[in-house]
Design an enzyme around this catalytic site. Structure first.
Site, PDB file in Angstrom:
ATOM      1  CG  ASN A  88     -53.265   7.236  -1.852  1.00  0.00           C
ATOM      2  OD1 ASN A  88     -53.815   7.333  -0.985  1.00  0.00           O
ATOM      3  ND2 ASN A  88     -52.922   6.733  -2.849  1.00  0.00           N
ATOM      4  CE  LYS A 122     -45.136 -12.293   6.347  1.00  0.00           C
ATOM      5  NZ  LYS A 122     -45.210 -12.364   8.448  1.00  0.00           N
ATOM      6  CG  PHE A 136     -60.068  16.665  -6.433  1.00  0.00           C
ATOM      7  CD1 PHE A 136     -61.480  16.818  -7.573  1.00  0.00           C
ATOM      8  CD2 PHE A 136     -60.548  16.730  -4.959  1.00  0.00           C
ATOM      9  CE1 PHE A 136     -62.174  16.300  -6.928  1.00  0.00           C
ATOM     10  CE2 PHE A 136     -61.576  17.403  -4.566  1.00  0.00           C
ATOM     11  CZ  PHE A 136     -62.639  17.070  -5.520  1.00  0.00           C
ATOM     12  CE  LYS A 143     -50.677  17.017 -10.584  1.00  0.00           C
ATOM     13  NZ  LYS A 143     -50.707  16.648  -8.519  1.00  0.00           N
ATOM     14  CE  LYS A 147     -52.993  15.061 -14.376  1.00  0.00           C
ATOM     15  NZ  LYS A 147     -52.761  13.744 -13.682  1.00  0.00           N
TER      16      LYS A 147
HETATM   17  O1  PMT Z   1     -60.401  10.425   0.479  1.00  0.00           O
HETATM   18  P1  PMT Z   1     -60.154  11.129   0.947  1.00  0.00           P
HETATM   19  O2  PMT Z   1     -59.074  10.920   2.386  1.00  0.00           O
HETATM   20  O3  PMT Z   1     -61.181  11.747   1.174  1.00  0.00           O
HETATM   21  O4  PMT Z   1     -58.757  12.830   0.683  1.00  0.00           O
HETATM   22  C1  PMT Z   1     -59.618  13.736  -0.739  1.00  0.00           C
HETATM   23  C2  PMT Z   1     -58.466  13.686  -1.428  1.00  0.00           C
HETATM   24  C3  PMT Z   1     -56.928  14.564  -0.657  1.00  0.00           C
HETATM   25  C4  PMT Z   1     -57.603  12.481  -1.900  1.00  0.00           C
HETATM   26  C5  PMT Z   1     -58.584  14.378  -2.634  1.00  0.00           C
HETATM   27  O5  PMT Z   1     -59.472  15.672  -1.903  1.00  0.00           O
HETATM   28  C6  PMT Z   1     -57.333  14.892  -3.591  1.00  0.00           C
HETATM   29  O6  PMT Z   1     -56.968  15.575  -3.377  1.00  0.00           O
HETATM   30  N1  PMT Z   1     -58.080  14.419  -4.515  1.00  0.00           N
HETATM   31  C7  PMT Z   1     -56.784  14.083  -5.069  1.00  0.00           C
HETATM   32  C8  PMT Z   1     -55.346  13.283  -5.219  1.00  0.00           C
HETATM   33  C9  PMT Z   1     -54.238  12.776  -6.332  1.00  0.00           C
HETATM   34  O7  PMT Z   1     -54.409  12.022  -6.404  1.00  0.00           O
HETATM   35  O8  PMT Z   1     -54.357  13.764  -6.979  1.00  0.00           O
HETATM   36  P2  PMT Z   1     -53.338  14.439  -7.857  1.00  0.00           P
HETATM   37  O9  PMT Z   1     -52.361  15.606  -8.153  1.00  0.00           O
HETATM   38  O10 PMT Z   1     -51.600  13.659  -7.824  1.00  0.00           O
HETATM   39  O11 PMT Z   1     -53.615  13.607  -9.604  1.00  0.00           O
HETATM   40  C10 PMT Z   1     -54.357  14.606 -10.388  1.00  0.00           C
HETATM   41  C11 PMT Z   1     -55.867  14.168 -11.041  1.00  0.00           C
HETATM   42  O12 PMT Z   1     -55.144  13.275 -11.706  1.00  0.00           O
HETATM   43  C12 PMT Z   1     -56.714  13.742  -9.739  1.00  0.00           C
HETATM   44  O13 PMT Z   1     -57.806  13.994 -10.676  1.00  0.00           O
HETATM   45  C13 PMT Z   1     -56.162  12.205  -9.651  1.00  0.00           C
HETATM   46  O14 PMT Z   1     -57.211  11.356  -9.379  1.00  0.00           O
HETATM   47  C14 PMT Z   1     -55.853  12.000 -11.256  1.00  0.00           C
HETATM   48  N2  PMT Z   1     -54.584  11.160 -11.786  1.00  0.00           N
HETATM   49  C15 PMT Z   1     -53.502  10.906 -10.486  1.00  0.00           C
HETATM   50  C16 PMT Z   1     -52.671   9.726 -10.820  1.00  0.00           C
HETATM   51  C17 PMT Z   1     -52.797   8.339 -12.389  1.00  0.00           C
HETATM   52  N3  PMT Z   1     -51.701   8.234 -11.875  1.00  0.00           N
HETATM   53  N4  PMT Z   1     -54.164   8.903 -12.305  1.00  0.00           N
HETATM   54  C18 PMT Z   1     -54.679   9.893 -12.220  1.00  0.00           C
HETATM   55  O15 PMT Z   1     -55.748   9.848 -12.692  1.00  0.00           O
END
Ligand code: PMT
Length: 400
Positions: free
Chosen positions: A209, A288, A322, A336, A340
C-alpha cells in the site's frame, strides 16, 4: 521550583529584527533562576546592544571570540563546558547554514561546535528565506543531530510580508527549554509501528500500500526528542531512521507481529501507525513467475491483526491505534478502538487532499476509550505527532 533554577543557559542572539525580543527571553530566564550568558553576533549588535543584556542578566555579555573576561579561562571553552542549554533566539538563515556545516567563524558558532549542551533554536526570518529548500535542509540536518527547533510562527513580518517567519512567543521558547531540560516522556518506553508491509507473490512482486512511513517516523522522532526510549518497527520505507531510536526492519505482517511480540514486554506504550496488509497470498512462487497468456488467480488469506493480538494481552500497556478510513470515519474508528481493546485511536480520513498516505500533512480526530474526542485541523505530521504525544503523556502519567 522551576526546572530553570540554577541552570546555565547560553543565549545566542543573531542579526534579526526580532533581536529585541531576546531581551524578554533573557529576562524571563533570569527571573526563573537561570544563569544566562548572552552571546551577541556582530550583526545582532546592529539591532540591540550588550548594555541591555548586561543590565538584565547582571553578567558580562560576550561578543568576540577573543574576549577573555575571566583570567586564566579560555572563554568559549569554559562557557561551552558549563552550559546546560545553548539557546539561539532569534536564529537567522545564515547562522542555521553555518551550524549545519560546522563553520566556526565567530564566538557563537565556535561555542556551538565546542559545547555538548542541548541546543534549542528559534529561527526568525522572511517567509521565503524560511521556506527556501537550503534553509529547510539545514533545519533537517540540525534536527537529525539532536537540535530542538521552536518553529517560527505565522503573521505579519517586519518586511511587510505575511507568512511563517516570526520568532515564536517567549513563553513557547521557554517551555521548549524547560522540556529539553526535563524531557516530558523521560522513562517512557514506546513501540511505534510504521510504514507499509509487503506480502510477496513471487521473487519480484508483492502486495502493499502507499504508506511512506512519514507519520510513524515523525512520532518516533518526536518521542525520542521528548526523552522516550523508542523502538521503531518499520516496514520498507525510503526514510532515514530518526536519531536515537532503536530500529527493527521487517517486511511482512507476520514479521511485524513477531517483532512487536518480541519487544512487547519491554515497552509501556504502543502507537501503531503501520498500514499492515490485511491479506497475503496463500502461496508464494519460488523465483519469478513467467509472463503468459493465461489468467493468474492469486488466492489471498488473512494476515494476523497485530494490534488486536497486542490488545488481547494488554496488561498495563497503553495502546494507541490509527484508523485509515475512506468512509464513516468516526463510526469505523470507534469500532476498531473497541475491538482492538485500545485506549485511544487516531481516525485518519485518507480520502482527503493533504491527509493520510505519503503527504507531509494530516487531518485526524482523536477518539478515547472513555468517549472523549477531539478533531484537529490539517497540520504537519510533526504537529500531529506532538499533539498525540501530549495525549499519550496524559494516559501514561495522568498526574504529570
Ligand atoms: O505512512 P504515511 O504515508 O505517513 O501514512 C500514514 C498512514 C495513513 C498510514 C497513517 O496515518 C494511518 O492511518 N495508519 C493506519 C493504517 C491502517 O492500516 O489502518 P487500519 O484502519 O487498516 O488499521 C487499524 C489499526 O490496526 C492500525 O493501527 C493498524 O496499524 C493496525 N493493524 C491493522 C491491520 C493488521 N493486520 N494489523 C494491525 O495491527
Amino acid at each position: 521550583m522551576s526546572v530553570l533554577e540554577g541552570k546555565h543557559i547560553l543565549l545566542g542572539v543573531t542579526g534579526s529584527i526580532a533581536a529585541y525580543k531576546a531581551a524578554d527571553i533573557a529576562s524571563k530566564l533570569t527571573q526563573a533562576g537561570a544563569e544566562v550568558d548572552v552571546v551577541l553576533t556582530e550583526h545582532a549588535r546592529r539591532f540591540i546592544t550588550e548594555v541591555t543584556f548586561r543590565a538584565i542578566t547582571r553578567r558580562p555579555v560576550l561578543t568576540d571570540l577573543f574576549d577573555e573576561p575571566e583570567e586564566r579561562q579560555i572563554a568559549h571553552i569554559h562557557l561551552a563546558k558549563r552550559a546546560d542549554v545553548l539557546l539561539i533566539a532569534p536564529a537567522t538563515a545564515n547562522v542555521l547554514a553555518k551550524l549545519a556545516v560546522g563553520i566556526a567563524d565567530d564566538l557563537l558558532t565556535t561555542l556551538a561546535l565546542a559545547t555538548q549542551a542541548k541546543m534549542v533554536i528559534a529561527p526568525a526570518m522572511n517567509t521565503a528565506m524560511w521556506q527556501h529548500p537550503a534553509t529547510q535542509h539545514n533545519v533537517k540536518v540540525l534536527e537529525g543531530r539532536g537540535a530542538t527547533f521552536v518553529y517560527p510562527a505565522e503573521g505579519m513580518l517586519a518586511c511587510g510580508d505575511v507568512g511563517a517567519g516570526k520568532l515564536a512567543d517567549t513563553s513557547t521558547i521557554l517551555a521548549t527549554v524547560e522540556a529539553v531540560l526535563n524531557p516530558p516522556l523521560r522513562g517512557v518506553r514506546l513501540l511505534v509501528t510504521a510504514g507499509p508491509t509487503e506480502e510477496p507473490i513471487d521473487a519480484v512482486r508483492h502486495i502493499s500500500n502507499p504508506s511512506s512511513g512519514k507519520m510513524g517516523y515523525a512520532i518516533a522522532e518526536e518521542a525520542a526528542r521528548q526523552g522516550a526510549r523508542v523502538t521503531l518497527v518499520t516496514g520498507p520505507t525510503l526514510l532515514e531512521p530518526p536519531a536515537g531510536v532503536r530500529v527493527i526492519r521487517v517486511r511482512t505482517a507476520q514479521e511485524m507481529l513477531n517483532a512487536c511480540l518480541q519487544v512487547y514486554d519491554e515497552v509501556d506504550v504502543v502507537i501503531a501507525t503501520a498500514a499492515v496488509s490485511d491479506y497475503r497470498p496463500a502461496e508464494v512462487w519460488q523465483g519469478k513467475r513467467k509472463k503468459g497468456e493465461e489468467e493468474w488467480t492469486i488466492r489471498l488469506v488473512p494476515n494476523p491483526d497485530i494490534l488486536h493480538t497486542l490488545g488481547e494481552r494488554k496488561g498495563k500497556h497503553v495502546l494507541v491505534g490509527f484508523a485509515a478510513e475512506t468512509q464513516e470515519l468516526l463510526h469505523n474508528a470507534q469500532a476498531k478502538l473497541r475491538e482492538k481493546n485500545l485506549d485511544m485511536i487516531v481516525a485518519n480520513d485518507v480520502s482527503q487532499e493533504g491527509s493520510g498516505f505519503r503527504s507531509d500533512t494530516n487531518r485526524v480526530t482523536f477518539l478515547w476509550a472513555d468517549g472523549r474526542q477531539e478533531s484537529l485541523p490539517l497540520m504537519t505530521k510533526r504537529e500531529v505527532a506532538h499533539r498525540l504525544l501530549d495525549a499519550v503523556r496524559e494516559l501514561v502519567l495522568p498526574s504529570g
